[in-house]
Design a protein around this motif. Structure first.
Motif, PDB file in Angstrom:
ATOM      1  N   LYS A 125      77.152  71.920  73.508  1.00 19.07           N
ATOM      2  CA  LYS A 125      76.310  71.761  72.323  1.00 19.07           C
ATOM      3  C   LYS A 125      76.193  70.271  72.042  1.00 19.07           C
ATOM      4  O   LYS A 125      77.194  69.563  71.907  1.00 19.07           O
ATOM      5  N   PHE A 126      74.976  69.813  71.972  1.00 19.64           N
ATOM      6  CA  PHE A 126      74.703  68.384  71.781  1.00 19.64           C
ATOM      7  C   PHE A 126      73.866  68.247  70.514  1.00 19.64           C
ATOM      8  O   PHE A 126      72.779  68.793  70.407  1.00 19.64           O
ATOM      9  N   LEU A 127      74.418  67.521  69.565  1.00 17.05           N
ATOM     10  CA  LEU A 127      73.802  67.414  68.237  1.00 17.05           C
ATOM     11  C   LEU A 127      73.378  65.984  67.924  1.00 17.05           C
ATOM     12  O   LEU A 127      74.117  65.028  68.173  1.00 17.05           O
ATOM     13  N   THR A 128      72.177  65.858  67.348  1.00 18.00           N
ATOM     14  CA  THR A 128      71.783  64.572  66.769  1.00 18.00           C
ATOM     15  C   THR A 128      71.015  64.883  65.491  1.00 18.00           C
ATOM     16  O   THR A 128      70.801  66.054  65.167  1.00 18.00           O
ATOM     17  N   GLU A 179      68.784  69.509  54.559  1.00 18.99           N
ATOM     18  CA  GLU A 179      68.596  70.953  54.763  1.00 18.99           C
ATOM     19  C   GLU A 179      69.582  71.765  53.915  1.00 18.99           C
ATOM     20  O   GLU A 179      70.720  71.332  53.711  1.00 18.99           O
ATOM     21  N   PRO A 180      69.150  72.965  53.474  1.00 13.98           N
ATOM     22  CA  PRO A 180      70.053  73.819  52.673  1.00 13.98           C
ATOM     23  C   PRO A 180      71.372  74.138  53.388  1.00 13.98           C
ATOM     24  O   PRO A 180      72.428  74.176  52.763  1.00 13.98           O
ATOM     25  N   ARG A 181      71.323  74.348  54.715  1.00 11.81           N
ATOM     26  CA  ARG A 181      72.573  74.706  55.420  1.00 11.81           C
ATOM     27  C   ARG A 181      73.596  73.573  55.269  1.00 11.81           C
ATOM     28  O   ARG A 181      74.803  73.790  55.241  1.00 11.81           O
ATOM     29  N   HIS A 182      73.097  72.348  55.156  1.00 10.30           N
ATOM     30  CA  HIS A 182      74.016  71.219  55.071  1.00 10.30           C
ATOM     31  C   HIS A 182      74.588  71.058  53.658  1.00 10.30           C
ATOM     32  O   HIS A 182      75.770  70.736  53.485  1.00 10.30           O
ATOM     33  N   LYS A 183      73.748  71.314  52.675  1.00  7.82           N
ATOM     34  CA  LYS A 183      74.234  71.235  51.286  1.00  7.82           C
ATOM     35  C   LYS A 183      75.402  72.219  51.110  1.00  7.82           C
ATOM     36  O   LYS A 183      76.456  71.880  50.562  1.00  7.82           O
ATOM     37  N   LYS A 184      75.183  73.395  51.655  1.00  7.99           N
ATOM     38  CA  LYS A 184      76.205  74.442  51.542  1.00  7.99           C
ATOM     39  C   LYS A 184      77.512  73.990  52.229  1.00  7.99           C
ATOM     40  O   LYS A 184      78.616  74.138  51.688  1.00  7.99           O
ATOM     41  N   ALA A 185      77.380  73.407  53.407  1.00  5.89           N
ATOM     42  CA  ALA A 185      78.577  73.002  54.158  1.00  5.89           C
ATOM     43  C   ALA A 185      79.300  71.856  53.452  1.00  5.89           C
ATOM     44  O   ALA A 185      80.533  71.877  53.312  1.00  5.89           O
ATOM     45  N   TYR A 209      78.553  67.214  61.202  1.00  2.30           N
ATOM     46  CA  TYR A 209      79.106  67.701  62.472  1.00  2.30           C
ATOM     47  C   TYR A 209      79.627  69.133  62.329  1.00  2.30           C
ATOM     48  O   TYR A 209      79.658  69.889  63.297  1.00  2.30           O
ATOM     49  N   LEU A 210      80.076  69.454  61.111  1.00  2.00           N
ATOM     50  CA  LEU A 210      80.559  70.809  60.843  1.00  2.00           C
ATOM     51  C   LEU A 210      79.401  71.758  60.536  1.00  2.00           C
ATOM     52  O   LEU A 210      79.401  72.916  60.961  1.00  2.00           O
ATOM     53  N   THR A 211      78.422  71.234  59.774  1.00  2.00           N
ATOM     54  CA  THR A 211      77.291  72.092  59.388  1.00  2.00           C
ATOM     55  C   THR A 211      76.663  72.729  60.611  1.00  2.00           C
ATOM     56  O   THR A 211      76.373  73.924  60.641  1.00  2.00           O
ATOM     57  N   ALA A 212      76.459  71.894  61.635  1.00  2.00           N
ATOM     58  CA  ALA A 212      75.674  72.336  62.791  1.00  2.00           C
ATOM     59  C   ALA A 212      76.366  73.428  63.603  1.00  2.00           C
ATOM     60  O   ALA A 212      75.721  74.067  64.425  1.00  2.00           O
ATOM     61  N   ILE A 213      77.655  73.616  63.388  1.00  2.00           N
ATOM     62  CA  ILE A 213      78.294  74.691  64.157  1.00  2.00           C
ATOM     63  C   ILE A 213      78.701  75.847  63.230  1.00  2.00           C
ATOM     64  O   ILE A 213      79.591  76.632  63.547  1.00  2.00           O
TER      65      ILE A 213
END
Ligand code: MSP
Length: 541
Positions: A44-47, A101-107, A246-250
């Motif tokens: 998994k490669f994230l940017t 993004e909402p997923r990141h606010k939550k994380a 880095y945590l949000t994305a997984i």
């Protein structure tokens, strides 16, 4: 569970325009991601982009646009570097995160709540210096004087801030951090940065001013950020918000999610965060402390690279010497750009970008060495061996020697694998080039053009040996110069479908002799892969 690997770039501040410094990190991560996929890992490669904070807020205000609309627009410049369709850098990221993004606010809120629940966050007042450009707090003793003004060591302007703020009890983590570094001597590479981090954290223990003090982690004087749970007038300090990406994305906060389990909890060599030397402290000190405070596992490695200067000068808007990746790619080609950036400097060191050096590298390594090797061999096969993979009936010692160098028999890929975990891209490329040089020396010695009349059977074997060496060299080059490597491999009988795999190329497994070229296979008409670039003709990037 498959062998897994999670690699991340820093998320880029959207207010800037992408330059080769950003492209460098992203390309380095891409090479690593491709490398691991070809080596059999599920990667998994994230940017992504860092969109909150005072710096972005100020830039939006200056442009007279609402910050959300501003970030929607300017983050596009970074997305264009990597997204399907445009993908200027030809990278293989699996996700692109935006911190709005909402997923990141939550994380981010969940991370905060975990640290708070564990008793590591308290309310007080912050009074001190802040540099908006760096989004960092500085102690008085760290500042330097320039033209009668106090500035940050990075050269950024600082302002005096006094406001109610939540604090993270960073000062309590010194012993735990030092113990962790000691147990994990490869946690920060290169070694020089590891040593710097340790002495910074030790300084905190010895109460050196400026080192490890409790950290202000919320702001009240602007609102462009993620609200602190239960205290809406505070927004989170942008670095807590940013690191949490880095945590949000997984899948965090769902720590039972397959992706969290696979990439965060159970991956042997990762997570790996690749960062520039300027942001090591945030990743190697603050981030592990936050994670420990939240009872979460730590990343496996922080890899710090150096900075690029341009023709000997610092890159800056005011000097007007900022090099945009797109200009470079348009002028020299994407593979050439990727190659130059990774070949030119040992990862970790600072590097200087010069157009003349880039042209020299393209010509000497890519055109003369690899390109010439492929061109010479494939056109001889076309002319003298009916365009088919030649016979290999009687392999002799020099042929065996060359094959043993490139196929997985002795030194490879253990040698390469060992370097790759230390991000020694320049060493790996150097090693692959030395194989190409060995193959070029072999042609000169064997003189297959003479053999056509004297000993046609031997000519077949020599051309076979060369074609097989090129196959292996091209497989090894795939992570660095994916398009050119693919072109070469297609000329050796691989098909487009061979590349449409989840590994994105021909796996390293196929360096084994069992996958060697099959005599008699019909090959397409060859075409040059690396044109020479003439200095006088080169376009200005
Ligand atoms: N947003 C933060 C990172 C948050 S990560 C949780 C940030 N962004 S940045 O856009 O300013 O920088 C991103 C990266 O670009 C950093 O790793 C930085 O070192 C790198 N570079 C910026 N200028 C550079 C050069 N001139 N050369 C090489 N890399 C450079 O920091």
């Amino acid at each position: 569970m498959p062998k897994s690997f999670y690699i991340t770039t820093p998320i880029y501040y959207v207010n800037d325009s992408p330059h080769i410094g950003h492209a460098y990190t992203t390309i380095a991560c891409d090479v690593m991601a491709r490398f691991m996929r070809l080596d059999g890992y599920d990667v998994k490669f994230l940017t992504g982009t860092d969109e909150h904070g005072q710096k972005v807020d100020k830039a939006a205000k200056a442009a007279n646009i609402d910050p959300q609309a501003f970030t929607d627009e300017v983050s596009q410049r970074f997305r264009a570097l990597v997204k399907t369709g445009e993908n200027q850098l030809n990278v293989t990221n699996d996700d692109f995160i935006r911190t709005t993004e909402p997923r990141h606010k939550k994380a981010a809120q969940a991370l905060w709540e975990r640290m708070k629940a564990n008793g590591h966050i308290y309310l007080d007042t912050y009074e001190g210096w802040y540099a908006v450009r760096d989004e960092a707090y500085y102690a008085e003793s760290e500042l330097i004087e320039k033209d009668g003004k106090k500035i940050a060591p990075s050269g950024a302007e600082v302002e005096w801030v006094k406001e109610e703020s939540y604090f993270f009890d960073l000062s309590k983590w010194q012993d735990k951090l030092l113990e962790f570094y000691e147990k994990n001597p490869d946690f920060i590479i290169p070694q020089s940065r590891y040593n710097e981090v340790i002495s910074f954290v030790r300084g905190g223990k010895e109460k050196v001013e400026g080192a490890l003090k409790d950290l202000s982690i919320s702001r009240t004087t602007f609102n462009w950020g993620i609200p602190v749970p239960g205290a809406d007038k505070h927004v989170m300090y942008v670095w807590i918000d940013a690191l949490c990406n880095y945590l949000t994305a997984i899948g965090f906060p769902d720590t039972t999610s397959p992706s969290y389990q696979q990439y965060w909890q159970h991956a042997e060599h990762s997570p790996v965060h690749v960062v520039g030397k300027d942001i090591v402290r945030f990743h190697a000190v603050y981030w592990p402390a936050f994670l420990m405070a939240a009872d979460l596992p730590l990343p496996k490695k922080i890899v710090a690279h150096g900075w690029w200067t341009i023709e000997g000068e610092k890159m800056s808007k005011s000097l007007g010497n900022v090099v945009a990746p797109k200009d470079l790619i348009d002028a020299y080609g994407i593979d050439q750009t990727r190659y130059f950036l990774l070949r030119e400097v040992p990862f970790g060191n600072d590097g200087n970008f010069s157009r003349d050096q880039m042209v020299d590298r393209i010509n000497s390594d890519l055109a003369n060495n690899i390109g010439n090797l492929a061109q010479r061999t494939l056109s001889m096969i076309q002319k003298n061996a009916e365009g088919r993979v030649p016979n290999n009936n009687d392999l002799q010692a020099p042929d065996q020697e060359l094959l043993e160098l490139v196929q997985i028999t002795k030194t490879l890929p253990q040698d390469i694998a060992q370097h790759i975990h230390h991000f020694r891209f320049d060493v790996i490329i150097g090693e692959i080039l030395s194989f190409a040089s060995a193959a070029n020396a072999y042609i000169d010695k064997q003189e297959p053009w003479k053999l056509k009349k004297e000993n046609p059977e031997r000519m077949q074997t020599v051309l076979y040996t060369l074609a097989e060496a090129i196959r292996c060299i091209a497989i090894m080059l795939q992570p660095f110069i994916p398009q050119a490597a693919q072109k070469i491999l297609l000329q050796l009988g691989y098909t487009e479908t061979d590349f449409a795999t989840t590994t994105g190329g021909i796996p390293f497994e196929q360096l084994k002799p069992a996958y060697a070229l099959k005599p008699g296979t019909q090959l397409p008409v060859p075409a040059g892969v690396f044109p020479r670039v003439e200095k006088q003709e080169r376009k200005t990037a």
